[in-house]
Design a protein around this motif. Structure first.
Motif, PDB file in Angstrom:
ATOM      1  N   SER A 137       0.826  -1.210   0.000  1.00  0.00           N
ATOM      2  CA  SER A 137       0.000   0.000   0.000  1.00  0.00           C
ATOM      3  C   SER A 137       0.858   1.256   0.000  1.00  0.00           C
ATOM      4  O   SER A 137       0.585   2.217  -0.733  1.00  0.00           O
ATOM      5  CB  SER A 137      -0.932   0.008   1.220  1.00  0.00           C
ATOM      6  N   LEU A 138       1.915   1.253   0.808  1.00  0.00           N
ATOM      7  CA  LEU A 138       2.799   2.412   0.872  1.00  0.00           C
ATOM      8  C   LEU A 138       3.492   2.656  -0.465  1.00  0.00           C
ATOM      9  O   LEU A 138       3.554   3.797  -0.949  1.00  0.00           O
ATOM     10  CB  LEU A 138       3.844   2.196   1.973  1.00  0.00           C
ATOM     11  N   ILE A 139       3.981   1.586  -1.082  1.00  0.00           N
ATOM     12  CA  ILE A 139       4.705   1.749  -2.343  1.00  0.00           C
ATOM     13  C   ILE A 139       3.762   2.146  -3.469  1.00  0.00           C
ATOM     14  O   ILE A 139       4.095   2.994  -4.303  1.00  0.00           O
ATOM     15  CB  ILE A 139       5.473   0.455  -2.678  1.00  0.00           C
ATOM     16  N   LEU A 140       2.576   1.547  -3.504  1.00  0.00           N
ATOM     17  CA  LEU A 140       1.605   1.948  -4.520  1.00  0.00           C
ATOM     18  C   LEU A 140       1.267   3.426  -4.387  1.00  0.00           C
ATOM     19  O   LEU A 140       1.145   4.151  -5.398  1.00  0.00           O
ATOM     20  CB  LEU A 140       0.334   1.101  -4.409  1.00  0.00           C
ATOM     21  N   LEU A 141       1.112   3.899  -3.165  1.00  0.00           N
ATOM     22  CA  LEU A 141       0.791   5.314  -2.944  1.00  0.00           C
ATOM     23  C   LEU A 141       1.928   6.218  -3.409  1.00  0.00           C
ATOM     24  O   LEU A 141       1.715   7.167  -4.179  1.00  0.00           O
ATOM     25  CB  LEU A 141       0.494   5.551  -1.466  1.00  0.00           C
ATOM     26  N   GLU A 142       3.157   5.908  -2.957  1.00  0.00           N
ATOM     27  CA  GLU A 142       4.280   6.806  -3.206  1.00  0.00           C
ATOM     28  C   GLU A 142       4.821   6.736  -4.626  1.00  0.00           C
ATOM     29  O   GLU A 142       5.267   7.753  -5.176  1.00  0.00           O
ATOM     30  CB  GLU A 142       5.421   6.489  -2.224  1.00  0.00           C
ATOM     31  N   ARG A 143       4.780   5.542  -5.246  1.00  0.00           N
ATOM     32  CA  ARG A 143       5.478   5.374  -6.521  1.00  0.00           C
ATOM     33  C   ARG A 143       4.561   5.133  -7.709  1.00  0.00           C
ATOM     34  O   ARG A 143       5.024   5.143  -8.849  1.00  0.00           O
ATOM     35  CB  ARG A 143       6.493   4.226  -6.395  1.00  0.00           C
ATOM     36  N   ILE A 144       3.282   4.891  -7.439  1.00  0.00           N
ATOM     37  CA  ILE A 144       2.351   4.644  -8.549  1.00  0.00           C
ATOM     38  C   ILE A 144       1.204   5.659  -8.536  1.00  0.00           C
ATOM     39  O   ILE A 144       0.976   6.368  -9.526  1.00  0.00           O
ATOM     40  CB  ILE A 144       1.774   3.211  -8.488  1.00  0.00           C
ATOM     41  N   ILE A 145       0.486   5.754  -7.423  1.00  0.00           N
ATOM     42  CA  ILE A 145      -0.712   6.592  -7.363  1.00  0.00           C
ATOM     43  C   ILE A 145      -0.360   8.071  -7.488  1.00  0.00           C
ATOM     44  O   ILE A 145      -0.892   8.780  -8.361  1.00  0.00           O
ATOM     45  CB  ILE A 145      -1.482   6.323  -6.055  1.00  0.00           C
ATOM     46  N   CYS A 146       0.518   8.573  -6.626  1.00  0.00           N
ATOM     47  CA  CYS A 146       0.844  10.001  -6.648  1.00  0.00           C
ATOM     48  C   CYS A 146       1.531  10.447  -7.937  1.00  0.00           C
ATOM     49  O   CYS A 146       1.125  11.438  -8.549  1.00  0.00           O
ATOM     50  CB  CYS A 146       1.693  10.360  -5.429  1.00  0.00           C
ATOM     51  N   PRO A 147       2.559   9.733  -8.413  1.00  0.00           N
ATOM     52  CA  PRO A 147       3.222  10.203  -9.642  1.00  0.00           C
ATOM     53  C   PRO A 147       2.335  10.154 -10.881  1.00  0.00           C
ATOM     54  O   PRO A 147       2.513  10.962 -11.799  1.00  0.00           O
ATOM     55  CB  PRO A 147       4.409   9.242  -9.787  1.00  0.00           C
ATOM     56  N   ALA A 177       6.506   1.083 -16.441  1.00  0.00           N
ATOM     57  CA  ALA A 177       7.915   1.273 -16.094  1.00  0.00           C
ATOM     58  C   ALA A 177       8.069   1.555 -14.604  1.00  0.00           C
ATOM     59  O   ALA A 177       9.021   1.093 -13.970  1.00  0.00           O
ATOM     60  CB  ALA A 177       8.509   2.418 -16.923  1.00  0.00           C
ATOM     61  N   SER A 178       7.120   2.295 -14.028  1.00  0.00           N
ATOM     62  CA  SER A 178       7.159   2.561 -12.589  1.00  0.00           C
ATOM     63  C   SER A 178       6.941   1.284 -11.799  1.00  0.00           C
ATOM     64  O   SER A 178       7.588   1.062 -10.762  1.00  0.00           O
ATOM     65  CB  SER A 178       6.098   3.601 -12.216  1.00  0.00           C
ATOM     66  N   PHE A 179       6.052   0.411 -12.277  1.00  0.00           N
ATOM     67  CA  PHE A 179       5.865  -0.878 -11.605  1.00  0.00           C
ATOM     68  C   PHE A 179       7.142  -1.709 -11.658  1.00  0.00           C
ATOM     69  O   PHE A 179       7.475  -2.411 -10.706  1.00  0.00           O
ATOM     70  CB  PHE A 179       4.702  -1.646 -12.239  1.00  0.00           C
ATOM     71  N   ALA A 180       7.853  -1.632 -12.770  1.00  0.00           N
ATOM     72  CA  ALA A 180       9.084  -2.413 -12.911  1.00  0.00           C
ATOM     73  C   ALA A 180      10.201  -1.897 -12.010  1.00  0.00           C
ATOM     74  O   ALA A 180      11.135  -2.628 -11.707  1.00  0.00           O
ATOM     75  CB  ALA A 180       9.547  -2.396 -14.369  1.00  0.00           C
ATOM     76  N   ARG A 181      10.084  -0.625 -11.563  1.00  0.00           N
ATOM     77  CA  ARG A 181      11.137  -0.034 -10.727  1.00  0.00           C
ATOM     78  C   ARG A 181      10.747   0.080  -9.257  1.00  0.00           C
ATOM     79  O   ARG A 181      11.593   0.406  -8.426  1.00  0.00           O
ATOM     80  CB  ARG A 181      11.477   1.374 -11.239  1.00  0.00           C
ATOM     81  N   CYS A 182       9.489  -0.165  -8.921  1.00  0.00           N
ATOM     82  CA  CYS A 182       9.011   0.177  -7.577  1.00  0.00           C
ATOM     83  C   CYS A 182       9.412  -0.832  -6.511  1.00  0.00           C
ATOM     84  O   CYS A 182       9.292  -0.558  -5.324  1.00  0.00           O
ATOM     85  CB  CYS A 182       7.491   0.352  -7.580  1.00  0.00           C
ATOM     86  N   GLY A 183       9.871  -2.018  -6.904  1.00  0.00           N
ATOM     87  CA  GLY A 183      10.272  -3.021  -5.933  1.00  0.00           C
ATOM     88  C   GLY A 183       9.237  -4.099  -5.689  1.00  0.00           C
ATOM     89  O   GLY A 183       9.559  -5.162  -5.170  1.00  0.00           O
ATOM     90  N   LEU A 184       7.979  -3.839  -6.040  1.00  0.00           N
ATOM     91  CA  LEU A 184       6.945  -4.853  -5.879  1.00  0.00           C
ATOM     92  C   LEU A 184       7.042  -5.921  -6.965  1.00  0.00           C
ATOM     93  O   LEU A 184       6.421  -6.978  -6.851  1.00  0.00           O
ATOM     94  CB  LEU A 184       5.554  -4.217  -5.903  1.00  0.00           C
ATOM     95  N   PHE A 185       7.794  -5.641  -8.010  1.00  0.00           N
ATOM     96  CA  PHE A 185       8.038  -6.602  -9.088  1.00  0.00           C
ATOM     97  C   PHE A 185       9.517  -6.592  -9.430  1.00  0.00           C
ATOM     98  O   PHE A 185      10.198  -5.572  -9.299  1.00  0.00           O
ATOM     99  CB  PHE A 185       7.232  -6.251 -10.338  1.00  0.00           C
ATOM    100  N   ILE A 186      10.011  -7.745  -9.878  1.00  0.00           N
ATOM    101  CA  ILE A 186      11.382  -7.849 -10.365  1.00  0.00           C
ATOM    102  C   ILE A 186      11.307  -8.065 -11.873  1.00  0.00           C
ATOM    103  O   ILE A 186      10.743  -9.061 -12.325  1.00  0.00           O
ATOM    104  CB  ILE A 186      12.153  -9.003  -9.693  1.00  0.00           C
ATOM    105  N   PRO A 187      11.832  -7.138 -12.667  1.00  0.00           N
ATOM    106  CA  PRO A 187      11.739  -7.282 -14.119  1.00  0.00           C
ATOM    107  C   PRO A 187      12.678  -8.350 -14.646  1.00  0.00           C
ATOM    108  O   PRO A 187      13.828  -8.452 -14.226  1.00  0.00           O
ATOM    109  CB  PRO A 187      12.129  -5.891 -14.639  1.00  0.00           C
ATOM    110  N   VAL A 188      12.165  -9.143 -15.565  1.00  0.00           N
ATOM    111  CA  VAL A 188      12.951 -10.189 -16.238  1.00  0.00           C
ATOM    112  C   VAL A 188      12.684 -10.055 -17.725  1.00  0.00           C
ATOM    113  O   VAL A 188      11.524  -9.868 -18.138  1.00  0.00           O
ATOM    114  CB  VAL A 188      12.544 -11.595 -15.745  1.00  0.00           C
ATOM    115  N   THR A 189      13.708 -10.149 -18.538  1.00  0.00           N
ATOM    116  CA  THR A 189      13.529 -10.035 -19.981  1.00  0.00           C
ATOM    117  C   THR A 189      13.752 -11.378 -20.657  1.00  0.00           C
ATOM    118  O   THR A 189      14.391 -12.273 -20.111  1.00  0.00           O
ATOM    119  CB  THR A 189      14.500  -8.999 -20.583  1.00  0.00           C
TER     120      THR A 189
END
Length: 231
Positions: A70-80, A125-137
């Protein structure tokens, strides 16, 4: 601390502890600092370094999921990005359920009404950087998002997460999962045919392991997830 001994055996001494919040890694970092391992360089971040001189060790923790997410979604997804809380939460849950499906901005844009295609790409891109997900290519450049918090049972997702928890960096060339730790390389698959032309040491994950079969090491899914060293 078998995984730390394995990382050091690979020749890597720089360890990046990866988690969405430092509360998830603080206990593990304290244990490392109190240990007898010499020459370790330790950092704590939300993202992979993707540098061969570093080992990205994802410290998966089941603790405080609701609080941290919830904290990360607020700070890194919702607000930006100006999303509503419910919209951000639905998008987060969608990405977590589709961990081994390549991320498609057009599909997300249509299903979640995130505005323009370019805005949707920025959100992803924000989801890939926020820490709640680890990007894999993948080998062809497709992006997959592996959830930090995961309660489902997709075997391939569990295998990828376990590799990350041991410090291996992962790329996908499905049906083969490739992994690297220092100079060591692994190729993993759930079917023997997938390993025919794979690179590095080969691991087959199957219901009934076959011993010493064509230099392929085999595990059941349960025994693989219980392993602490793959070297």
């Amino acid at each position: 601390m078998e995984r730390i001994r394995t990382i050091l055996k690979s020749g890597v001494h720089n360890i990046n502890l990866v988690a969405p919040d430092r509360r998830c890694t603080s206990r593990f970092r304290t244990e490392l600092m109190k240990s007898s391992y010499k020459g370790l360089v330790i950092e704590e971040t939300e993202n992979l370094k993707a540098d061969r001189k570093w080992c990205d060790l994802v410290v998966f923790s089941p603790n405080d999921e609701d609080l941290v997410s919830s904290l990360i979604l607020l700070e890194r997804i919702i607000c930006p990005h100006g999303l509503s809380g419910s919209q951000a939460r639905r998008l987060y849950e969608t990405l977590a359920r589709s961990a081994l499906s390549p991320v498609c901005a057009k599909t997300i844009m249509r299903e979640h009404r995130t505005g323009t295609f370019y805005r949707t790409r920025e959100i992803l891109a924000s989801f890939a950087r926020c820490g709640l997900f680890i990007p894999v290519t993948s080998a062809d450049g497709k992006l997959y998002l592996i959830p930090y918090y995961y309660c489902l049972n997709d075997p391939a997702v569990l295998v990828v997460r376990h590799l990350m928890s041991l410090g291996w960096s992962v790329s996908l060339n499905l049906p083969v999962i490739s992994a690297r730790l220092g100079s060591q390389c692994l190729s993993l698959a759930f079917e023997l045919a997938g390993l025919q032309h794979a690179q590095g040491r080969k691991i087959l994950i199957c219901e009934h392991p076959v011993l010493n079969f064509s230099a392929i090491r085999s595990y059941t899914l349960a025994s693989f997830l219980d392993s602490s060293s793959l070297l």
